[in-house]
Design a protein around this motif. Structure first.
Motif, PDB file in Angstrom:
ATOM      1  N   PHE A 218       9.032 -83.051 -77.372  1.00 26.30           N
ATOM      2  CA  PHE A 218       7.404 -83.193 -77.431  1.00 26.30           C
ATOM      3  C   PHE A 218       7.058 -84.575 -78.027  1.00 26.30           C
ATOM      4  N   ARG A 219       6.182 -85.149 -77.061  1.00 24.63           N
ATOM      5  CA  ARG A 219       5.584 -86.458 -77.265  1.00 24.63           C
ATOM      6  C   ARG A 219       4.118 -86.627 -77.077  1.00 24.63           C
ATOM      7  N   GLY A 220       3.298 -86.866 -78.197  1.00 29.57           N
ATOM      8  CA  GLY A 220       1.751 -87.117 -78.189  1.00 29.57           C
ATOM      9  C   GLY A 220       1.275 -87.582 -79.046  1.00 29.57           C
ATOM     10  N   ARG A 221       0.047 -87.626 -79.005  1.00 27.31           N
ATOM     11  CA  ARG A 221      -0.759 -88.445 -79.895  1.00 27.31           C
ATOM     12  C   ARG A 221      -2.263 -87.452 -80.286  1.00 27.31           C
ATOM     13  N   TYR A 222      -2.482 -87.118 -81.472  1.00 28.29           N
ATOM     14  CA  TYR A 222      -3.620 -86.206 -81.868  1.00 28.29           C
ATOM     15  C   TYR A 222      -4.452 -86.907 -82.995  1.00 28.29           C
ATOM     16  N   ALA A 223      -5.661 -86.407 -83.052  1.00 26.59           N
ATOM     17  CA  ALA A 223      -6.556 -86.561 -84.009  1.00 26.59           C
ATOM     18  C   ALA A 223      -7.456 -85.661 -84.384  1.00 26.59           C
ATOM     19  N   PRO A 224      -8.081 -85.629 -85.615  1.00 26.63           N
ATOM     20  CA  PRO A 224      -9.287 -84.539 -85.744  1.00 26.63           C
ATOM     21  C   PRO A 224     -10.460 -85.028 -85.296  1.00 26.63           C
ATOM     22  N   ILE A 225     -11.556 -84.162 -85.284  1.00 29.36           N
ATOM     23  CA  ILE A 225     -12.769 -84.616 -84.813  1.00 29.36           C
ATOM     24  C   ILE A 225     -13.654 -83.498 -85.844  1.00 29.36           C
ATOM     25  N   GLY A 226     -14.655 -84.256 -86.336  1.00 22.69           N
ATOM     26  CA  GLY A 226     -15.480 -83.425 -87.232  1.00 22.69           C
ATOM     27  C   GLY A 226     -15.183 -82.900 -88.582  1.00 22.69           C
ATOM     28  N   GLU A 227     -15.835 -82.203 -89.122  1.00 20.17           N
ATOM     29  CA  GLU A 227     -15.679 -81.678 -90.430  1.00 20.17           C
ATOM     30  C   GLU A 227     -14.869 -80.307 -90.418  1.00 20.17           C
ATOM     31  N   PRO A 228     -14.005 -80.087 -91.419  1.00 22.14           N
ATOM     32  CA  PRO A 228     -13.102 -78.690 -91.617  1.00 22.14           C
ATOM     33  C   PRO A 228     -14.062 -77.880 -91.910  1.00 22.14           C
ATOM     34  N   SER A 229     -13.826 -76.444 -91.266  1.00 18.32           N
ATOM     35  CA  SER A 229     -14.194 -75.452 -91.891  1.00 18.32           C
ATOM     36  C   SER A 229     -13.377 -74.233 -91.768  1.00 18.32           C
ATOM     37  N   ALA A 230     -13.528 -72.948 -92.283  1.00 20.46           N
ATOM     38  CA  ALA A 230     -12.687 -71.986 -92.088  1.00 20.46           C
ATOM     39  C   ALA A 230     -13.313 -71.146 -90.886  1.00 20.46           C
ATOM     40  N   ALA A 231     -12.188 -70.457 -90.089  1.00 20.35           N
ATOM     41  CA  ALA A 231     -12.497 -69.803 -89.116  1.00 20.35           C
ATOM     42  C   ALA A 231     -13.111 -68.412 -89.299  1.00 20.35           C
ATOM     43  N   GLU A 232     -14.032 -67.864 -88.653  1.00 16.79           N
ATOM     44  CA  GLU A 232     -14.987 -66.769 -88.931  1.00 16.79           C
ATOM     45  C   GLU A 232     -13.941 -65.748 -88.264  1.00 16.79           C
ATOM     46  N   PRO A 233     -14.002 -64.557 -88.935  1.00 14.95           N
ATOM     47  CA  PRO A 233     -12.990 -63.233 -88.804  1.00 14.95           C
ATOM     48  C   PRO A 233     -13.748 -63.068 -87.335  1.00 14.95           C
ATOM     49  N   GLY A 234     -12.675 -62.578 -86.442  1.00 15.44           N
ATOM     50  CA  GLY A 234     -13.116 -61.868 -85.273  1.00 15.44           C
ATOM     51  C   GLY A 234     -13.022 -63.212 -84.062  1.00 15.44           C
TER      52      GLY A 234
ATOM     53  N   TYR B 270      -7.019 -78.865 -85.667  1.00 16.73           N
ATOM     54  CA  TYR B 270      -6.208 -79.812 -86.377  1.00 16.73           C
ATOM     55  C   TYR B 270      -6.645 -79.286 -87.897  1.00 16.73           C
ATOM     56  N   SER B 271      -5.489 -79.524 -88.755  1.00 16.27           N
ATOM     57  CA  SER B 271      -5.502 -79.054 -90.403  1.00 16.27           C
ATOM     58  C   SER B 271      -4.772 -80.312 -91.008  1.00 16.27           C
ATOM     59  N   GLU B 272      -5.837 -80.936 -91.959  1.00 18.76           N
ATOM     60  CA  GLU B 272      -4.968 -82.250 -92.713  1.00 18.76           C
ATOM     61  C   GLU B 272      -3.743 -81.710 -93.646  1.00 18.76           C
ATOM     62  N   ARG B 273      -4.009 -80.420 -94.165  1.00 24.72           N
ATOM     63  CA  ARG B 273      -3.166 -80.128 -95.385  1.00 24.72           C
ATOM     64  C   ARG B 273      -3.362 -78.461 -95.489  1.00 24.72           C
ATOM     65  N   GLN B 274      -1.992 -77.759 -95.727  1.00 22.09           N
ATOM     66  CA  GLN B 274      -2.142 -76.584 -95.979  1.00 22.09           C
ATOM     67  C   GLN B 274      -0.908 -76.479 -96.953  1.00 22.09           C
TER      68      GLN B 274
ATOM     69  N   PRO C 114      -7.454 -69.906 -96.702  1.00 22.09           N
ATOM     70  CA  PRO C 114      -7.866 -69.828 -95.286  1.00 22.09           C
ATOM     71  C   PRO C 114      -7.730 -71.256 -94.687  1.00 22.09           C
ATOM     72  N   TRP C 115      -7.326 -71.269 -93.447  1.00 22.80           N
ATOM     73  CA  TRP C 115      -7.078 -72.657 -92.871  1.00 22.80           C
ATOM     74  C   TRP C 115      -8.298 -73.570 -92.998  1.00 22.80           C
ATOM     75  N   PRO C 116      -8.189 -74.765 -93.298  1.00 19.16           N
ATOM     76  CA  PRO C 116      -9.295 -75.710 -92.939  1.00 19.16           C
ATOM     77  C   PRO C 116      -9.170 -76.510 -91.808  1.00 19.16           C
ATOM     78  N   LEU C 117      -9.957 -75.758 -90.640  1.00 19.98           N
ATOM     79  CA  LEU C 117      -9.776 -76.317 -89.504  1.00 19.98           C
ATOM     80  C   LEU C 117     -10.600 -77.252 -88.998  1.00 19.98           C
ATOM     81  N   GLN C 118     -10.487 -78.222 -88.144  1.00 22.79           N
ATOM     82  CA  GLN C 118     -11.318 -79.208 -87.372  1.00 22.79           C
ATOM     83  C   GLN C 118     -10.799 -79.083 -85.948  1.00 22.79           C
ATOM     84  N   SER C 119     -11.970 -79.509 -85.114  1.00 18.54           N
ATOM     85  CA  SER C 119     -11.517 -79.639 -83.796  1.00 18.54           C
ATOM     86  C   SER C 119     -10.691 -80.824 -83.711  1.00 18.54           C
TER      87      SER C 119
END
Length: 230
Positions: A141-157, A216-220, A186-191
């Motif tokens: 696996f080789r790649g580059r990735y980065a977060p976009i926007g602010e983190p938020s928790a996923a909505e149930p469902g 993306y998640s910075e830390r869990q 809960p995961w602090p998720l970003q796009s």
């Protein structure tokens, strides 16, 4: 949370969730028959999650120098047993031989030793993993990735909730299903955005097509219980 003591704690940093939609019948042949496959929007999902693990420690002990932090990349799908949604791992690659061998022994998981790096570069993570463990197929696996926007928790469902909010793992050892409980906030998720240069991580026979769904998640911070037969 279970009423018993957790076994180990660890922190997951700079984690990318990259998910591909697949027909359920494609994944069904790669998952033990004892584990019912989960689907969302009439499809099964394969996830690849590169991250950096840190602070690995057993309950009551501090993290050990040198061996408590290393990159790891997992290949996974989703199953539910006894109404408990969980994760089934096709493979887990790590850059620590002691961690690989201990996880194989204690959790009966398909861990493999790999040559890996996860470096920050201008707000992104440059990630590289090449398996060097002869117990598995060639996996890169080789790649580059980065977060976009602010983190938020996923909505149930939601799809994001289905793909990330799972609090146990399953494995089958000697034809017996085992489960290990996992607990975290809960995961602090970003796009996220990602450029994947090479990816041969899935099991042989599984081809990934199209753009993945990225988060993306910075830390869990995580605690994990021991493996229990069901």
């Amino acid at each position: 949370m279970p009423g018993t003591d957790w076994l180990q704690a660890q922190t997951w940093e700079r984690l990318l969730f990259a998910h591909w939609r697949l027909p359920a019948e494609v994944l069904r042949t790669h998952v033990p028959e004892q584990l019912p496959l989960d689907t969302f929007e009439d499809s099964a999902w394969l996830g690849i999650t590169p991250f950096r693990l840190s602070g690995l420690r057993l309950r009551g002990l501090p993290p050990l120098p040198v061996i408590s932090s290393f990159p790891e990349v997992n290949v996974r799908t989703y199953v539910t047993l006894d109404e408990r949604p969980g994760i089934f791992f096709f493979s887990l690659d790590a850059a620590s031989r002691p961690a690989v061998e201990a996880a194989r022994l204690v959790y009966k998981l398909p861990y493999y030793l790999a040559r890996m790096s996860a470096e920050r570069a201008a707000g992104a993570t440059e990630y590289a993993s090449e398996r060097k463990d002869e117990r598995g197929h060639r996996a890169v696996f080789r790649g580059r990735y980065a977060p976009i926007g602010e983190p938020s928790a996923a909505e149930p469902g939601s799809r994001e909730y289905f793909l990330t909010e799972r609090y146990c793992l399953y494995t089958v050892h000697e034809n017996v299903v085992h489960r290990a409980e996992i607990h975290h906030p809960p995961w602090p998720l970003q796009s996220a955005e990602a450029t994947i240069a090479e990816n041969t991580m899935p099991p042989p026979g599984i081809e990934l097509e199209g753009a993945p769904v990225l988060h993306y998640s910075e830390r869990q911070d995580v605690v994990i219980w021991g493996l229990e037969p069901l």
